[in-house]
Design a protein around this motif. Structure first.
Motif, PDB file in Angstrom:
ATOM      1  N   SER A 193      -9.304   6.328  -2.302  1.00 63.94           N
ATOM      2  CA  SER A 193      -8.549   6.664  -3.506  1.00 63.94           C
ATOM      3  C   SER A 193      -9.511   6.895  -4.663  1.00 63.94           C
ATOM      4  O   SER A 193     -10.530   7.557  -4.507  1.00 63.94           O
ATOM      5  N   ALA A 221      -3.179   3.176  -3.511  1.00 63.35           N
ATOM      6  CA  ALA A 221      -2.259   4.312  -3.591  1.00 63.35           C
ATOM      7  C   ALA A 221      -2.577   5.125  -4.832  1.00 63.35           C
ATOM      8  O   ALA A 221      -2.952   4.585  -5.877  1.00 63.35           O
ATOM      9  N   ARG A 267       3.826  -5.221   6.480  1.00 62.24           N
ATOM     10  CA  ARG A 267       4.548  -4.053   6.987  1.00 62.24           C
ATOM     11  C   ARG A 267       5.932  -4.434   7.496  1.00 62.24           C
ATOM     12  O   ARG A 267       6.915  -3.722   7.269  1.00 62.24           O
ATOM     13  N   ARG A 320       9.271  -2.593   2.120  1.00 63.24           N
ATOM     14  CA  ARG A 320       8.926  -2.266   0.738  1.00 63.24           C
ATOM     15  C   ARG A 320       9.662  -3.150  -0.266  1.00 63.24           C
ATOM     16  O   ARG A 320       9.099  -3.548  -1.291  1.00 63.24           O
ATOM     17  N   ALA A 362       4.754   4.394  -4.160  1.00 60.36           N
ATOM     18  CA  ALA A 362       3.422   4.419  -3.541  1.00 60.36           C
ATOM     19  C   ALA A 362       3.498   4.669  -2.042  1.00 60.36           C
ATOM     20  O   ALA A 362       4.456   4.265  -1.376  1.00 60.36           O
ATOM     21  N   GLU A 363       2.483   5.336  -1.546  1.00 60.48           N
ATOM     22  CA  GLU A 363       2.258   5.464  -0.106  1.00 60.48           C
ATOM     23  C   GLU A 363       0.913   4.799   0.187  1.00 60.48           C
ATOM     24  O   GLU A 363      -0.101   5.480   0.392  1.00 60.48           O
ATOM     25  N   VAL A 405      -2.442   2.876   1.416  1.00 57.92           N
ATOM     26  CA  VAL A 405      -3.336   2.849   2.571  1.00 57.92           C
ATOM     27  C   VAL A 405      -4.071   1.514   2.546  1.00 57.92           C
ATOM     28  O   VAL A 405      -4.547   1.079   1.492  1.00 57.92           O
TER      29      VAL A 405
END
Length: 391
Positions: free
Chosen positions: A45, A177, A234, A238, A259-260, A262
């Motif tokens: 990022s 993110a 996970r 969310r 947000a996505e 990582v």
């Protein structure tokens, strides 16, 4: 040394590999980059380009492009979640600043420079080893051998397969993110802002400018997380994460909602820089740390520039490698030590260290002399690495 006679093979098209390739090729060397991706692309990022990294880009004639896409950072400001008590405040001073930039933006600038300089690319070519010898060669996945070269560079990062040690992975990683920057939001456009809950939770917001001309301004949102907890995170979903974010830093909930993220893992190791005859490691392949001091990409840029100046001032490759290690060794050892010492105060399961941080270390850093020393530490300028490499 005459660069026109040099064949250089580089494994890895990251910040270090691309900057080194561009500098060498612009001086006449025949440079080939081998990368496992189907097409060169960045990983990661946003980050802060410190004055050290900016000096290298200025030397390459690329600083104006980076500055145009990045965001000026004048201060780093950390508070305790809930109480808003300041426990970290670092300023750059009147005439200096950092440039927060998306990794994709700097990657594109360096890739364009490398292509313009004549660097060749072999994509979908995963390096798994390097054969030693007078003219070493990269061993590719499947046993295929790349053409031999005068010098081979391992720029494959912390997870380079050359000398990989799994136990060197740190316990804490982070979720990263890239999210739209809220122009009218509660965040400061020239600051890296952070919130802490003890040392087991840290969140941050960094304005990182635009990915390319005309693109919207973005921010990097990061959230620390134990690596062993990633599967639980996970599974929880969310909504559960948004609840944690709301409790710790309510203003960042809009980031968590879109947000996505990582998950990034970190390593702390210092491998031998010279991995064989005419085989050299640079960047995280040589020296990896946690991101607490924010030096990763800047260190890779310094490594690349140092090797180029060493080759310019040497009559043999062996002499250049020895000079390069002398130029970079002290700075790297110092920052490896500082990162090792400081990281547990900000990312660990300890309940004692964050108390020491908040009641003893934080007030000390506000003393005038300490403020200057801490500023030079965070900007990467301690021990004057730019002068040491002869830019």
């Amino acid at each position: 040394m005459r660069f026109e006679k040099l064949d250089i093979a580089i494994a890895g098209a990251g910040i270090g590999g691309l900057s080194l390739a561009a500098m060498l090729a612009s001086r006449g060397a025949n440079v080939v980059i081998y990368d496992q991706m189907a097409a060169p692309q960045p990983v990661g990022s946003g980050f802060v380009l410190q004055p050290t990294g900016s000096a290298v880009l200025s030397h390459m004639g690329l600083l104006d492009k980076a500055a145009a896409r990045g965001a000026v950072i004048n201060r780093m400001h950390g508070k305790l979640a809930g109480t808003n008590k300041t426990v970290l405040e670092i300023g750059y001073g009147k005439s200096r600043h950092g440039i927060a930039i998306q990794r994709v933006a700097l990657f594109d600038i360096l890739l364009e420079a490398a292509i313009a300089a004549g660097v060749k690319f072999e994509t979908s070519s995963k390096a798994i080893d390097i054969s030693d010898g007078e003219r070493p060669a990269i061993v590719l996945d499947g046993g295929r051998m790349a053409p031999s070269a005068d010098l081979v560079i391992d720029a494959m990062g912390a997870n380079s397969p050359l000398g990989y040690i799994p136990t060197k992975e740190l316990g804490y990683g982070a979720l990263w993110a890239t999210v739209p920057w809220p122009e009218d939001g509660p965040f400061h456009r020239h600051e890296l802002e952070q919130r802490y809950h003890r040392a087991s939770r840290m969140a941050g917001v960094l304005p990182v400018g635009t990915a390319k001309d005309g693109a919207p301004k973005m921010a990097t949102f990061f959230w620390s997380l134990r690596n062993q907890d990633i599967d639980t995170w996970r599974s929880a979903g969310r909504a559960a994460w948004i609840g944690e974010v709301k409790e710790m830093w309510p203003e960042t909930v809009p980031f968590a909602e879109i947000a996505e993220p990582v998950h990034a893992r970190y390593r702390h190791h210092t491998r031998k820089p010279i991995a064989g005859r005419r085989i050299l490691r640079i960047g995280d392949a040589w020296h990896a740390t946690s991101p607490q001091l924010g030096q990763g990409a800047n260190m890779a840029l310094l490594d690349a520039a140092s090797l180029v100046t060493a080759l310019e001032h040497s009559t043999s490759i062996e002499g250049a490698l020895a000079l390069h290690v002398r130029q970079r060794g002290l700075h790297i050892r110092f920052y490896q030590l500082m990162s090792f010492v400081m990281t547990p105060f900000y990312q660990s399961d300890s309940r004692v260290l964050p108390v020491i941080r908040d009641i003893a270390i934080a007030p000390t850093t506000q003393l005038p002399l300490m403020r200057q020393l801490i500023s030079r530490l965070v900007t990467g300028e301690f021990l004057d690495p730019v002068k040491r490499i002869g830019l």
